[in-house]
Design a protein around this motif. Sequence first.
Motif, PDB file in Angstrom:
ATOM      1  N   ASN A 186     -10.609 -27.707  41.967  1.00  0.00           N
ATOM      2  CA  ASN A 186     -10.839 -26.404  42.098  1.00  0.00           C
ATOM      3  C   ASN A 186     -11.325 -26.661  43.989  1.00  0.00           C
ATOM      4  N   LEU A 187     -10.795 -25.389  44.015  1.00  0.00           N
ATOM      5  CA  LEU A 187     -10.829 -25.000  45.657  1.00  0.00           C
ATOM      6  C   LEU A 187     -11.846 -24.549  46.417  1.00  0.00           C
ATOM      7  N   ALA A 188     -11.835 -25.007  47.728  1.00  0.00           N
ATOM      8  CA  ALA A 188     -13.240 -24.077  48.766  1.00  0.00           C
ATOM      9  C   ALA A 188     -12.523 -22.633  48.778  1.00  0.00           C
ATOM     10  N   MET A 189     -13.455 -21.856  48.440  1.00  0.00           N
ATOM     11  CA  MET A 189     -13.387 -20.097  48.851  1.00  0.00           C
ATOM     12  C   MET A 189     -12.799 -20.398  50.036  1.00  0.00           C
ATOM     13  N   GLU A 190     -13.170 -20.747  51.346  1.00  0.00           N
ATOM     14  CA  GLU A 190     -12.986 -20.337  52.856  1.00  0.00           C
ATOM     15  C   GLU A 190     -12.020 -20.913  52.961  1.00  0.00           C
ATOM     16  N   GLU A 191     -11.547 -21.850  52.182  1.00  0.00           N
ATOM     17  CA  GLU A 191      -9.527 -22.396  52.771  1.00  0.00           C
ATOM     18  C   GLU A 191      -8.739 -21.451  52.009  1.00  0.00           C
ATOM     19  N   VAL A 192      -9.289 -21.071  50.368  1.00  0.00           N
ATOM     20  CA  VAL A 192      -7.983 -20.235  50.201  1.00  0.00           C
ATOM     21  C   VAL A 192      -7.695 -19.022  50.999  1.00  0.00           C
ATOM     22  N   ALA A 193      -9.579 -18.501  51.470  1.00  0.00           N
ATOM     23  CA  ALA A 193      -8.977 -17.136  52.534  1.00  0.00           C
ATOM     24  C   ALA A 193      -8.096 -16.992  53.180  1.00  0.00           C
ATOM     25  N   THR A 194      -8.664 -18.147  53.599  1.00  0.00           N
ATOM     26  CA  THR A 194      -7.603 -18.688  55.079  1.00  0.00           C
ATOM     27  C   THR A 194      -6.455 -19.171  55.052  1.00  0.00           C
ATOM     28  N   SER A 195      -5.944 -19.282  54.154  1.00  0.00           N
ATOM     29  CA  SER A 195      -4.431 -19.937  53.649  1.00  0.00           C
ATOM     30  C   SER A 195      -3.893 -18.607  53.253  1.00  0.00           C
ATOM     31  N   VAL A 196      -4.704 -17.230  52.400  1.00  0.00           N
ATOM     32  CA  VAL A 196      -3.932 -16.436  52.280  1.00  0.00           C
ATOM     33  C   VAL A 196      -4.140 -15.319  53.010  1.00  0.00           C
ATOM     34  N   ALA A 197      -4.782 -15.403  54.418  1.00  0.00           N
ATOM     35  CA  ALA A 197      -4.733 -14.340  55.199  1.00  0.00           C
ATOM     36  C   ALA A 197      -3.495 -15.509  56.091  1.00  0.00           C
ATOM     37  N   ILE A 198      -3.550 -16.849  56.550  1.00  0.00           N
ATOM     38  CA  ILE A 198      -2.495 -16.337  57.354  1.00  0.00           C
ATOM     39  C   ILE A 198      -0.978 -16.402  56.700  1.00  0.00           C
ATOM     40  N   ALA A 199      -0.902 -16.621  55.160  1.00  0.00           N
ATOM     41  CA  ALA A 199       0.466 -16.646  54.306  1.00  0.00           C
ATOM     42  C   ALA A 199       1.037 -14.742  54.314  1.00  0.00           C
ATOM     43  N   LEU A 200      -0.371 -14.043  54.489  1.00  0.00           N
ATOM     44  CA  LEU A 200       0.243 -12.871  54.306  1.00  0.00           C
ATOM     45  C   LEU A 200       0.542 -12.124  55.805  1.00  0.00           C
ATOM     46  N   GLN A 201       0.247 -13.072  56.869  1.00  0.00           N
ATOM     47  CA  GLN A 201      -0.052 -12.430  58.302  1.00  0.00           C
ATOM     48  C   GLN A 201      -0.989 -10.817  58.085  1.00  0.00           C
ATOM     49  N   ALA A 202      -1.790 -11.230  57.637  1.00  0.00           N
ATOM     50  CA  ALA A 202      -3.012 -10.415  57.592  1.00  0.00           C
ATOM     51  C   ALA A 202      -4.361  -9.642  58.568  1.00  0.00           C
TER      52      ALA A 202
END
Length: 448
Positions: A186-202
């Motif tokens: 189980n993960l924190a939504m905020e951490e997942v969204a931030t990690s995805v944004a950084i990985a994609l360089q959104a």
Amino acid sequence: MSAVFNFTFVPWFRAVAPYIHMHRGKTFVVGLTGEAIAAGKLANIATDLALIQSMGVKIVLVHGFRPQVNEQLRVKGYEPRYAQGHRITDEAALDAAQEAAGQLRYEIEAAFSQGLPNTPMAGSKVRVISGNFITARPMGIIDGVDFKHTGVVRKVDTAGISHSLDTGALVLISPFGFSPTGEAFNLAMEEVATSVAIALQADKLIFLTEKPGIRVHPTEPESDDNPIDTEIPLAEAQALLSRLPPPELPNDVGFYLRHCVSACLHGVERSHILPFAVDGSLLLEVYVHDGIGTMVVDEKLESLREATHDDVGGILQLIEPFEKDGTLVKRSRTEIERDIENYTIVEHDGVIFACAALYPYPEAKTAEMAALTVSPQSQGQGDGEKILKRIEQRARAIGLQSIFVLTTRTMHWFIKRGFQPVDPEWLPEARKRKYNWDRKSQVLVKKL
């Protein structure tokens, strides 16, 4: 069709069009709290995301499920347990999280499938792709607390998400991750969204939250018409976080702000905190100049800063053509040197492309923004708006309630950005004495 509608719609659409062009082809990662879904906001948010996607934006939606998991636990006779701002995910909580995630994924996919006639989504076909895009590891034992099945993001499947976005799909990610051995966390939504944004360089990370935004420079509640700062430079956001205790609850000031700061520090230029309670907050933030929430922006890339004495020559060179054609009142080198601390500039590769000065009138709780100038080489690229935002921040920081400009040729630019025309008699007494009645400049005011 009424003339009144035409009168309001045409200028509105023209004002929105530049933002449509600006965001086409960009990637937005949107973090949607479970509280927003519990409050019945999903249908309208899905509609707005579908509209944004239809205008060429690539969207990754990461949903939360905090209240839904808590409800599942209580139905089964368990109480939710938290420590240090994180859920302790035992076997019962993991089962509840899996059930909640499955139900929410169903609801979200259904919301994006409504192409009903006579609705904003009429004829839309939003294809939603979800999958195991997140690899996770256990959070472990911290300060004696065993977080059990609570995890942290180890890796984001950037290639898989990018491929799905390139096919025109909206990517939906639940706050779950899996270890290489198949164990669920189980993960924190905020951490997942931030990690995805950084990985994609959104291009943007956007949180739809319970909070209306962030206030860095609070003023007296009685006179404060705007409870938030619509834009916070990254350095100011970092300074605010350093003064706050570690956030544990969503209503804590730093709860979402720390993720916005992390994203900006790792290459995401802009991150946003928006209130889901305001209908259309996504559209207002993305397509309207002043927005509706708080944006944290990394200004290193924009070279937006206060001027120094080394900039006097560059400012003179920038404003001289506009003085010659009568757009600006002439200013001598001596005047600019004397007032240099009032100036804000945008600089690219050592060249000044935009400037403006702020002259406060504290007794009237207002200030004049003067000498706003954008080089013809960079007009239309947003430098004027960057300068305006910074001038507004400087005025708020010293407790002012409005800013005003005097202009003869650019009235419509200011009106589009929230200024209202007033009679010159409105001016503070000290400024009124210097008003050139022969020049007949229009006075425009914007409340902060």
